[in-house]
Design a protein around this motif. Structure first.
Motif, PDB file in Angstrom:
ATOM      1  N   TRP A 209       0.820  -1.224   0.000  1.00  0.00           N
ATOM      2  CA  TRP A 209       0.000   0.000   0.000  1.00  0.00           C
ATOM      3  C   TRP A 209       0.850   1.270   0.000  1.00  0.00           C
ATOM      4  N   LEU A 210       1.921   1.290   0.773  1.00  0.00           N
ATOM      5  CA  LEU A 210       2.739   2.506   0.848  1.00  0.00           C
ATOM      6  C   LEU A 210       3.340   2.834  -0.511  1.00  0.00           C
ATOM      7  N   GLN A 211       3.924   1.834  -1.166  1.00  0.00           N
ATOM      8  CA  GLN A 211       4.538   2.087  -2.471  1.00  0.00           C
ATOM      9  C   GLN A 211       3.492   2.545  -3.490  1.00  0.00           C
ATOM     10  N   LEU A 212       2.297   1.932  -3.466  1.00  0.00           N
ATOM     11  CA  LEU A 212       1.253   2.322  -4.402  1.00  0.00           C
ATOM     12  C   LEU A 212       0.786   3.756  -4.146  1.00  0.00           C
ATOM     13  N   ALA A 213       0.685   4.128  -2.865  1.00  0.00           N
ATOM     14  CA  ALA A 213       0.264   5.494  -2.541  1.00  0.00           C
ATOM     15  C   ALA A 213       1.289   6.510  -3.027  1.00  0.00           C
ATOM     16  N   VAL A 214       2.558   6.231  -2.769  1.00  0.00           N
ATOM     17  CA  VAL A 214       3.611   7.141  -3.219  1.00  0.00           C
ATOM     18  C   VAL A 214       3.678   7.176  -4.742  1.00  0.00           C
TER      19      VAL A 214
END
Length: 466
Positions: A209-214
Protein backbone atom coordinates in the motif's frame (compact mmCIF):
# COMPACT_ATOMS: atom_id res chain seq x y z
CA UNK A 1 18.46 -18.75 -20.96
CA UNK A 2 16.70 -21.88 -22.14
CA UNK A 3 17.16 -22.97 -25.72
CA UNK A 4 14.60 -24.47 -28.05
CA UNK A 5 14.70 -26.50 -31.19
CA UNK A 6 13.46 -24.98 -34.42
CA UNK A 7 10.28 -27.10 -34.35
CA UNK A 8 9.50 -25.95 -30.79
CA UNK A 9 9.79 -22.27 -31.64
CA UNK A 10 7.02 -21.85 -34.21
CA UNK A 11 3.60 -20.18 -34.32
CA UNK A 12 1.98 -23.61 -34.61
CA UNK A 13 3.66 -24.79 -31.41
CA UNK A 14 2.72 -21.53 -29.67
CA UNK A 15 -0.96 -22.25 -30.31
CA UNK A 16 -0.75 -25.97 -29.51
CA UNK A 17 -1.63 -27.83 -26.28
CA UNK A 18 -4.60 -25.62 -25.44
CA UNK A 19 -2.67 -22.35 -25.57
CA UNK A 20 -4.66 -20.86 -28.47
CA UNK A 21 -7.71 -19.76 -26.37
CA UNK A 22 -5.43 -18.24 -23.72
CA UNK A 23 -3.47 -16.45 -26.44
CA UNK A 24 -6.74 -15.05 -27.86
CA UNK A 25 -7.82 -13.85 -24.41
CA UNK A 26 -4.49 -12.05 -23.89
CA UNK A 27 -4.84 -10.37 -27.28
CA UNK A 28 -8.38 -9.22 -26.43
CA UNK A 29 -7.18 -7.84 -23.10
CA UNK A 30 -4.35 -5.90 -24.72
CA UNK A 31 -6.77 -4.53 -27.31
CA UNK A 32 -9.17 -3.34 -24.60
CA UNK A 33 -6.39 -1.52 -22.75
CA UNK A 34 -4.84 0.03 -25.85
CA UNK A 35 -7.98 0.99 -27.77
CA UNK A 36 -9.82 2.40 -24.75
CA UNK A 37 -6.86 4.65 -23.96
CA UNK A 38 -6.82 5.99 -27.55
CA UNK A 39 -10.47 6.12 -28.60
CA UNK A 40 -11.24 9.40 -26.81
CA UNK A 41 -9.11 11.33 -29.32
CA UNK A 42 -11.99 11.33 -31.81
CA UNK A 43 -15.04 11.44 -29.54
CA UNK A 44 -14.11 14.24 -27.12
CA UNK A 45 -15.56 17.05 -29.28
CA UNK A 46 -18.91 15.24 -29.30
CA UNK A 47 -18.70 14.60 -25.55
CA UNK A 48 -17.98 18.29 -25.00
CA UNK A 49 -20.90 19.39 -27.15
CA UNK A 50 -23.29 17.38 -25.01
CA UNK A 51 -21.80 17.47 -21.52
CA UNK A 52 -19.81 20.69 -21.54
CA UNK A 53 -16.74 21.01 -19.37
CA UNK A 54 -14.12 21.20 -22.12
CA UNK A 55 -11.61 22.49 -19.58
CA UNK A 56 -11.81 19.24 -17.64
CA UNK A 57 -11.25 16.76 -20.43
CA UNK A 58 -7.48 16.76 -20.02
CA UNK A 59 -8.09 15.83 -16.40
CA UNK A 60 -10.25 12.91 -17.53
CA UNK A 61 -7.29 11.68 -19.58
CA UNK A 62 -4.95 12.18 -16.63
CA UNK A 63 -7.34 10.26 -14.36
CA UNK A 64 -7.49 7.34 -16.79
CA UNK A 65 -3.69 7.27 -16.93
CA UNK A 66 -3.23 7.36 -13.15
CA UNK A 67 -5.77 4.56 -12.69
CA UNK A 68 -4.15 2.43 -15.39
CA UNK A 69 -0.64 2.81 -13.95
CA UNK A 70 -1.66 2.04 -10.37
CA UNK A 71 -3.64 -0.99 -11.49
CA UNK A 72 -0.85 -2.24 -13.72
CA UNK A 73 1.70 -1.84 -10.94
CA UNK A 74 -0.43 -3.75 -8.43
CA UNK A 75 -1.67 -6.50 -10.73
CA UNK A 76 1.14 -8.90 -9.86
CA UNK A 77 0.31 -8.85 -6.16
CA UNK A 78 -3.45 -8.88 -6.83
CA UNK A 79 -3.06 -12.00 -8.98
CA UNK A 80 -1.18 -13.67 -6.11
CA UNK A 81 -3.97 -12.86 -3.65
CA UNK A 82 -7.02 -13.75 -5.77
CA UNK A 83 -5.48 -16.09 -8.34
CA UNK A 84 -5.09 -15.22 -12.00
CA UNK A 85 -8.55 -16.48 -13.07
CA UNK A 86 -10.52 -14.59 -10.45
CA UNK A 87 -8.45 -11.42 -10.71
CA UNK A 88 -8.72 -11.29 -14.50
CA UNK A 89 -12.48 -11.78 -14.43
CA UNK A 90 -12.76 -9.08 -11.76
CA UNK A 91 -10.76 -6.65 -13.91
CA UNK A 92 -13.18 -7.18 -16.80
CA UNK A 93 -16.13 -6.44 -14.52
CA UNK A 94 -14.50 -3.23 -13.26
CA UNK A 95 -13.80 -2.02 -16.79
CA UNK A 96 -17.36 -2.87 -17.79
CA UNK A 97 -18.71 -0.78 -14.92
CA UNK A 98 -16.48 2.14 -15.87
CA UNK A 99 -17.66 2.00 -19.49
CA UNK A 100 -21.31 1.85 -18.43
CA UNK A 101 -20.78 4.84 -16.12
CA UNK A 102 -19.27 6.89 -18.97
CA UNK A 103 -22.00 5.79 -21.38
CA UNK A 104 -24.73 6.93 -18.97
CA UNK A 105 -22.90 10.04 -17.69
CA UNK A 106 -25.29 13.00 -17.25
CA UNK A 107 -22.43 15.44 -16.71
CA UNK A 108 -18.67 15.73 -17.10
CA UNK A 109 -18.02 14.82 -13.45
CA UNK A 110 -19.58 11.37 -13.78
CA UNK A 111 -17.82 10.95 -17.12
CA UNK A 112 -14.45 11.64 -15.46
CA UNK A 113 -15.13 9.12 -12.69
CA UNK A 114 -16.08 6.57 -15.32
CA UNK A 115 -12.80 7.15 -17.14
CA UNK A 116 -10.87 6.70 -13.88
CA UNK A 117 -12.61 3.37 -13.26
CA UNK A 118 -11.93 2.34 -16.87
CA UNK A 119 -8.27 3.14 -16.27
CA UNK A 120 -8.22 0.85 -13.25
CA UNK A 121 -10.00 -1.97 -15.07
CA UNK A 122 -7.96 -1.78 -18.27
CA UNK A 123 -4.71 -1.40 -16.30
CA UNK A 124 -5.45 -4.58 -14.39
CA UNK A 125 -6.48 -6.37 -17.58
CA UNK A 126 -3.19 -5.45 -19.25
CA UNK A 127 -1.18 -6.29 -16.14
CA UNK A 128 -2.84 -9.69 -15.72
CA UNK A 129 -2.18 -10.37 -19.41
CA UNK A 130 1.54 -9.92 -18.73
CA UNK A 131 1.29 -12.25 -15.73
CA UNK A 132 -0.48 -14.83 -17.90
CA UNK A 133 2.30 -14.67 -20.49
CA UNK A 134 4.93 -15.28 -17.83
CA UNK A 135 3.07 -18.08 -16.06
CA UNK A 136 1.20 -19.91 -18.82
CA UNK A 137 3.55 -19.87 -21.80
CA UNK A 138 6.94 -21.60 -22.11
CA UNK A 139 9.94 -19.28 -22.30
CA UNK A 140 10.59 -20.28 -25.91
CA UNK A 141 7.31 -18.59 -26.90
CA UNK A 142 7.70 -15.32 -25.02
CA UNK A 143 9.23 -13.38 -27.92
CA UNK A 144 6.38 -14.36 -30.24
CA UNK A 145 3.70 -13.58 -27.65
CA UNK A 146 5.23 -10.18 -26.93
CA UNK A 147 5.53 -9.57 -30.67
CA UNK A 148 1.80 -10.26 -30.92
CA UNK A 149 1.12 -7.86 -28.05
CA UNK A 150 3.15 -5.26 -29.96
CA UNK A 151 1.09 -6.03 -33.08
CA UNK A 152 -2.16 -5.43 -31.17
CA UNK A 153 -0.87 -2.13 -29.80
CA UNK A 154 0.16 -1.03 -33.28
CA UNK A 155 -3.24 -1.92 -34.71
CA UNK A 156 -5.02 -0.17 -31.82
CA UNK A 157 -3.00 3.01 -32.40
CA UNK A 158 -4.56 3.27 -35.85
CA UNK A 159 -7.93 1.59 -35.31
CA UNK A 160 -8.71 3.01 -31.84
CA UNK A 161 -9.40 6.57 -33.02
CA UNK A 162 -10.93 5.28 -36.29
CA UNK A 163 -13.21 2.99 -34.25
CA UNK A 164 -14.48 6.00 -32.32
CA UNK A 165 -15.01 7.99 -35.50
CA UNK A 166 -16.81 5.14 -37.24
CA UNK A 167 -19.21 4.69 -34.32
CA UNK A 168 -19.92 8.42 -34.29
CA UNK A 169 -20.84 8.27 -37.96
CA UNK A 170 -23.72 5.90 -37.21
CA UNK A 171 -24.60 6.80 -33.63
CA UNK A 172 -23.42 8.81 -30.63
CA UNK A 173 -20.29 8.92 -28.52
CA UNK A 174 -22.14 6.95 -25.83
CA UNK A 175 -22.31 3.98 -28.20
CA UNK A 176 -18.50 3.80 -28.12
CA UNK A 177 -18.53 3.04 -24.40
CA UNK A 178 -21.44 0.62 -24.72
CA UNK A 179 -19.40 -1.35 -27.28
CA UNK A 180 -16.36 -1.37 -25.00
CA UNK A 181 -18.58 -2.46 -22.11
CA UNK A 182 -19.77 -5.38 -24.24
CA UNK A 183 -16.21 -6.41 -25.13
CA UNK A 184 -15.07 -6.12 -21.49
CA UNK A 185 -18.08 -8.20 -20.41
CA UNK A 186 -17.16 -10.94 -22.88
CA UNK A 187 -13.57 -10.83 -21.65
CA UNK A 188 -14.69 -11.15 -18.01
CA UNK A 189 -17.02 -14.06 -18.76
CA UNK A 190 -14.40 -15.93 -20.78
CA UNK A 191 -11.48 -15.50 -18.36
CA UNK A 192 -12.49 -18.16 -15.76
CA UNK A 193 -12.89 -20.78 -18.51
CA UNK A 194 -9.87 -19.94 -20.67
CA UNK A 195 -7.51 -19.55 -17.71
CA UNK A 196 -8.66 -22.77 -16.05
CA UNK A 197 -5.74 -24.66 -14.54
CA UNK A 198 -3.64 -21.59 -13.80
CA UNK A 199 -2.27 -21.77 -10.28
CA UNK A 200 -1.67 -18.87 -7.98
CA UNK A 201 1.69 -17.25 -8.54
CA UNK A 202 4.41 -17.93 -6.00
CA UNK A 203 5.06 -14.88 -3.83
CA UNK A 204 4.47 -13.22 -0.52
CA UNK A 205 0.91 -12.24 0.41
CA UNK A 206 -0.22 -8.69 0.86
CA UNK A 207 -0.49 -5.45 -1.07
CA UNK A 208 2.31 -2.84 -0.98
CA UNK A 209 0.00 0.00 0.00
CA UNK A 210 2.74 2.51 0.85
CA UNK A 211 4.54 2.09 -2.47
CA UNK A 212 1.25 2.32 -4.40
CA UNK A 213 0.26 5.49 -2.54
CA UNK A 214 3.61 7.14 -3.22
CA UNK A 215 3.51 5.96 -6.83
CA UNK A 216 0.07 7.49 -7.21
CA UNK A 217 1.33 10.85 -5.99
CA UNK A 218 4.31 10.74 -8.36
CA UNK A 219 2.28 9.73 -11.39
CA UNK A 220 -0.38 12.33 -10.55
CA UNK A 221 2.27 15.06 -10.41
CA UNK A 222 3.58 14.05 -13.84
CA UNK A 223 0.06 13.75 -15.28
CA UNK A 224 -0.89 17.19 -13.98
CA UNK A 225 2.33 18.62 -15.45
CA UNK A 226 1.08 17.48 -18.84
CA UNK A 227 -2.11 19.54 -18.55
CA UNK A 228 -1.02 22.76 -16.82
CA UNK A 229 -0.16 25.69 -19.07
CA UNK A 230 2.44 27.51 -16.95
CA UNK A 231 5.85 26.20 -18.11
CA UNK A 232 7.63 26.86 -14.79
CA UNK A 233 4.98 24.99 -12.83
CA UNK A 234 5.02 22.13 -15.36
CA UNK A 235 8.80 21.79 -15.09
CA UNK A 236 8.56 21.73 -11.31
CA UNK A 237 5.86 19.07 -11.35
CA UNK A 238 7.87 16.85 -13.71
CA UNK A 239 10.96 17.13 -11.49
CA UNK A 240 8.93 16.43 -8.36
CA UNK A 241 7.12 13.52 -10.02
CA UNK A 242 10.35 11.87 -11.17
CA UNK A 243 11.88 12.35 -7.72
CA UNK A 244 8.84 10.67 -6.14
CA UNK A 245 9.13 7.74 -8.57
CA UNK A 246 12.74 7.33 -7.44
CA UNK A 247 11.48 7.39 -3.84
CA UNK A 248 9.12 4.50 -4.67
CA UNK A 249 12.12 2.37 -5.67
CA UNK A 250 13.97 3.31 -2.47
CA UNK A 251 10.96 2.45 -0.28
CA UNK A 252 10.28 -0.79 -2.15
CA UNK A 253 13.84 -2.03 -1.65
CA UNK A 254 13.31 -1.87 2.11
CA UNK A 255 9.69 -3.02 2.26
CA UNK A 256 8.50 -6.39 3.54
CA UNK A 257 5.91 -6.67 0.75
CA UNK A 258 7.52 -5.52 -2.48
CA UNK A 259 5.87 -3.87 -5.48
CA UNK A 260 8.82 -4.57 -7.80
CA UNK A 261 11.20 -7.50 -8.26
CA UNK A 262 14.38 -7.81 -6.25
CA UNK A 263 16.98 -5.16 -7.28
CA UNK A 264 14.60 -3.62 -9.83
CA UNK A 265 16.18 -0.23 -9.17
CA UNK A 266 19.77 -1.46 -9.60
CA UNK A 267 21.01 -0.55 -13.09
CA UNK A 268 23.73 -3.19 -12.78
CA UNK A 269 21.12 -5.94 -13.06
CA UNK A 270 19.00 -7.23 -15.92
CA UNK A 271 15.84 -6.10 -14.11
CA UNK A 272 17.14 -2.64 -13.33
CA UNK A 273 18.62 -1.94 -16.76
CA UNK A 274 15.63 -3.53 -18.51
CA UNK A 275 12.98 -1.51 -16.69
CA UNK A 276 14.95 1.72 -17.04
CA UNK A 277 15.45 1.13 -20.78
CA UNK A 278 11.72 0.53 -21.22
CA UNK A 279 10.86 3.66 -19.25
CA UNK A 280 13.30 5.99 -20.99
CA UNK A 281 12.79 4.70 -24.52
CA UNK A 282 8.99 4.87 -24.22
CA UNK A 283 9.20 8.40 -22.85
CA UNK A 284 11.33 9.48 -25.81
CA UNK A 285 8.61 8.58 -28.35
CA UNK A 286 5.62 10.45 -26.99
CA UNK A 287 6.23 13.77 -28.72
CA UNK A 288 5.64 12.22 -32.14
CA UNK A 289 2.21 10.83 -31.30
CA UNK A 290 1.04 14.00 -29.53
CA UNK A 291 2.53 16.86 -31.54
CA UNK A 292 3.11 15.49 -35.05
CA UNK A 293 -0.61 15.66 -36.05
CA UNK A 294 -1.16 19.36 -35.13
CA UNK A 295 2.23 20.29 -36.58
CA UNK A 296 1.44 18.58 -39.88
CA UNK A 297 -2.01 20.15 -40.01
CA UNK A 298 -0.79 23.69 -39.25
CA UNK A 299 2.56 23.81 -41.03
CA UNK A 300 1.81 21.60 -44.04
CA UNK A 301 -1.96 21.99 -44.42
CA UNK A 302 -2.78 18.32 -43.81
CA UNK A 303 -6.32 17.29 -42.96
CA UNK A 304 -6.77 15.57 -39.58
CA UNK A 305 -7.28 12.24 -41.34
CA UNK A 306 -4.16 12.67 -43.52
CA UNK A 307 -2.09 13.65 -40.48
CA UNK A 308 -3.36 10.59 -38.64
CA UNK A 309 -2.35 8.29 -41.46
CA UNK A 310 1.05 9.99 -41.65
CA UNK A 311 1.86 9.21 -38.03
CA UNK A 312 0.51 5.71 -38.70
CA UNK A 313 3.89 5.06 -40.31
CA UNK A 314 5.20 4.48 -36.78
CA UNK A 315 2.58 1.85 -35.96
CA UNK A 316 2.94 0.10 -39.32
CA UNK A 317 6.72 -0.13 -39.03
CA UNK A 318 6.49 -1.24 -35.37
CA UNK A 319 4.09 -4.05 -36.25
CA UNK A 320 6.00 -5.21 -39.34
CA UNK A 321 9.39 -5.18 -37.59
CA UNK A 322 8.04 -7.09 -34.56
CA UNK A 323 6.58 -9.86 -36.68
CA UNK A 324 9.70 -10.11 -38.88
CA UNK A 325 12.09 -10.78 -36.00
CA UNK A 326 9.76 -12.65 -33.62
CA UNK A 327 11.54 -15.95 -34.21
CA UNK A 328 15.07 -14.65 -33.64
CA UNK A 329 17.13 -16.57 -31.10
CA UNK A 330 20.68 -16.75 -29.79
CA UNK A 331 22.90 -13.74 -30.40
CA UNK A 332 20.40 -12.02 -32.63
CA UNK A 333 17.85 -11.19 -29.94
CA UNK A 334 20.46 -9.02 -28.23
CA UNK A 335 21.56 -7.53 -31.52
CA UNK A 336 18.02 -6.54 -32.43
CA UNK A 337 17.66 -4.76 -29.07
CA UNK A 338 20.78 -2.71 -29.78
CA UNK A 339 19.81 -2.00 -33.38
CA UNK A 340 16.39 -0.84 -32.24
CA UNK A 341 17.68 1.66 -29.71
CA UNK A 342 20.12 3.19 -32.21
CA UNK A 343 17.27 3.55 -34.72
CA UNK A 344 15.25 5.45 -32.12
CA UNK A 345 17.99 8.05 -31.68
CA UNK A 346 18.26 8.41 -35.46
CA UNK A 347 14.49 8.89 -35.75
CA UNK A 348 14.46 11.73 -33.20
CA UNK A 349 17.28 13.54 -34.99
CA UNK A 350 15.51 13.18 -38.36
CA UNK A 351 12.17 14.37 -36.99
CA UNK A 352 13.72 17.36 -35.20
CA UNK A 353 15.37 18.52 -38.43
CA UNK A 354 12.56 17.82 -40.90
CA UNK A 355 9.16 17.94 -39.18
CA UNK A 356 8.58 21.65 -39.76
CA UNK A 357 9.72 22.19 -43.35
CA UNK A 358 11.90 19.30 -44.54
CA UNK A 359 10.93 16.88 -47.33
CA UNK A 360 7.87 14.99 -46.16
CA UNK A 361 9.32 11.60 -46.97
CA UNK A 362 11.96 12.28 -44.29
CA UNK A 363 9.14 12.73 -41.77
CA UNK A 364 7.68 9.40 -42.83
CA UNK A 365 11.13 7.83 -42.54
CA UNK A 366 11.59 9.27 -39.05
CA UNK A 367 8.24 7.89 -37.92
CA UNK A 368 8.95 4.51 -39.48
CA UNK A 369 12.37 4.27 -37.81
CA UNK A 370 10.77 5.11 -34.46
CA UNK A 371 8.26 2.31 -34.88
CA UNK A 372 10.84 -0.17 -36.15
CA UNK A 373 13.03 0.65 -33.14
CA UNK A 374 10.42 -0.84 -30.81
CA UNK A 375 9.37 -3.57 -33.18
CA UNK A 376 12.93 -4.88 -33.27
CA UNK A 377 13.66 -4.53 -29.56
CA UNK A 378 10.59 -4.62 -27.31
CA UNK A 379 9.72 -8.32 -27.31
CA UNK A 380 13.36 -9.32 -26.73
CA UNK A 381 13.80 -6.83 -23.89
CA UNK A 382 10.66 -8.25 -22.29
CA UNK A 383 11.85 -11.83 -22.75
CA UNK A 384 15.28 -11.14 -21.23
CA UNK A 385 13.70 -9.41 -18.27
CA UNK A 386 11.21 -12.21 -17.58
CA UNK A 387 13.90 -14.88 -17.92
CA UNK A 388 15.96 -13.15 -15.22
CA UNK A 389 13.11 -13.15 -12.67
CA UNK A 390 12.93 -15.67 -9.86
CA UNK A 391 9.75 -17.72 -9.42
CA UNK A 392 8.89 -15.53 -6.44
CA UNK A 393 9.12 -12.35 -8.55
CA UNK A 394 7.61 -13.70 -11.77
CA UNK A 395 4.11 -12.26 -11.26
CA UNK A 396 5.08 -8.81 -10.00
CA UNK A 397 7.95 -8.56 -12.47
CA UNK A 398 5.84 -9.35 -15.52
CA UNK A 399 3.03 -6.99 -14.53
CA UNK A 400 5.56 -4.22 -13.89
CA UNK A 401 6.36 -4.16 -17.61
CA UNK A 402 2.98 -2.58 -18.31
CA UNK A 403 3.26 -0.09 -15.44
CA UNK A 404 6.78 0.94 -16.46
CA UNK A 405 5.71 1.49 -20.06
CA UNK A 406 2.68 3.57 -19.06
CA UNK A 407 4.70 5.59 -16.54
CA UNK A 408 7.29 6.28 -19.23
CA UNK A 409 4.52 7.42 -21.56
CA UNK A 410 3.22 9.82 -18.90
CA UNK A 411 6.68 11.22 -18.21
CA UNK A 412 7.48 11.57 -21.91
CA UNK A 413 4.20 13.34 -22.60
CA UNK A 414 4.90 15.80 -19.81
CA UNK A 415 8.51 16.46 -20.85
CA UNK A 416 7.54 16.97 -24.50
CA UNK A 417 4.70 19.18 -23.35
CA UNK A 418 7.01 21.37 -21.30
CA UNK A 419 9.37 21.72 -24.28
CA UNK A 420 6.47 22.59 -26.59
CA UNK A 421 5.05 25.18 -24.17
CA UNK A 422 8.44 26.82 -23.69
CA UNK A 423 8.68 27.10 -27.49
CA UNK A 424 5.30 28.85 -27.64
CA UNK A 425 2.72 26.07 -27.95
CA UNK A 426 0.47 27.62 -25.29
CA UNK A 427 -0.41 30.34 -27.79
CA UNK A 428 -1.12 27.83 -30.55
CA UNK A 429 0.99 26.68 -33.48
CA UNK A 430 1.76 29.39 -36.01
CA UNK A 431 4.15 29.82 -38.92
CA UNK A 432 6.30 31.88 -36.56
CA UNK A 433 6.70 29.37 -33.70
CA UNK A 434 5.99 26.08 -35.50
CA UNK A 435 9.62 25.45 -36.41
CA UNK A 436 10.80 25.93 -32.83
CA UNK A 437 8.06 23.70 -31.44
CA UNK A 438 8.81 20.95 -33.96
CA UNK A 439 12.53 21.13 -33.15
CA UNK A 440 12.41 21.20 -29.35
CA UNK A 441 9.67 18.59 -28.92
CA UNK A 442 12.08 15.99 -30.31
CA UNK A 443 15.42 17.40 -29.14
CA UNK A 444 14.19 17.59 -25.54
CA UNK A 445 13.82 13.81 -25.33
CA UNK A 446 17.06 12.80 -27.08
CA UNK A 447 18.82 12.62 -23.66
CA UNK A 448 16.16 10.10 -22.60
CA UNK A 449 16.78 8.05 -25.74
CA UNK A 450 20.54 8.10 -25.08
CA UNK A 451 20.04 7.00 -21.47
CA UNK A 452 17.65 4.26 -22.57
CA UNK A 453 20.13 3.09 -25.21
CA UNK A 454 22.90 2.91 -22.60
CA UNK A 455 20.64 0.80 -20.38
CA UNK A 456 19.64 -1.45 -23.28
CA UNK A 457 23.29 -2.06 -24.19
CA UNK A 458 23.94 -2.91 -20.55
CA UNK A 459 20.94 -5.25 -20.58
CA UNK A 460 22.45 -7.15 -23.49
CA UNK A 461 25.98 -7.04 -22.14
CA UNK A 462 27.32 -6.80 -18.61
CA UNK A 463 24.09 -6.76 -16.58
CA UNK A 464 23.87 -9.21 -13.69
CA UNK A 465 21.02 -11.70 -13.61
CA UNK A 466 20.37 -11.36 -9.88
Amino acid sequence: MATATRSDNTWADLLADGRAPRFALICLGVWLNAADSLVTATIMPSVGAQLGGYAYFSWATAGFLVGAILAGASSGRVSEIFGLRGATAMAGVIMTLGCVMSALAPDVGVFMVGRLIQGLGSGWISGFAMVAIALLFPERHWARVFASVTFIWGIATVLGPLFGGAVLEGGTWRDVFWLFALQAGVFSAAAPFLLRGSAKAVGGPGVPWLQLAVLGVGVAAIAVADVVKAPALAVGLVVVGLAILTLVIWIDHRAKVRLLPHRAGDLRTVCGSGYFAMFALTAATMGFAIYAPPLLQTLRGFSPLAAGYAIGSESAAWTLAAMLVAGATGLWDGRWIRIGTVLLIASLVILALTMADGPFWWVLLGGALMGAAFGFSWSFMSRRLLAALSDEDRAIGSSAITAVRQTGAAAGSAISGVAANLAGFTGGITAHNGGAIAFWVFVSVIPLALAGTWAAFRLTGSAETA
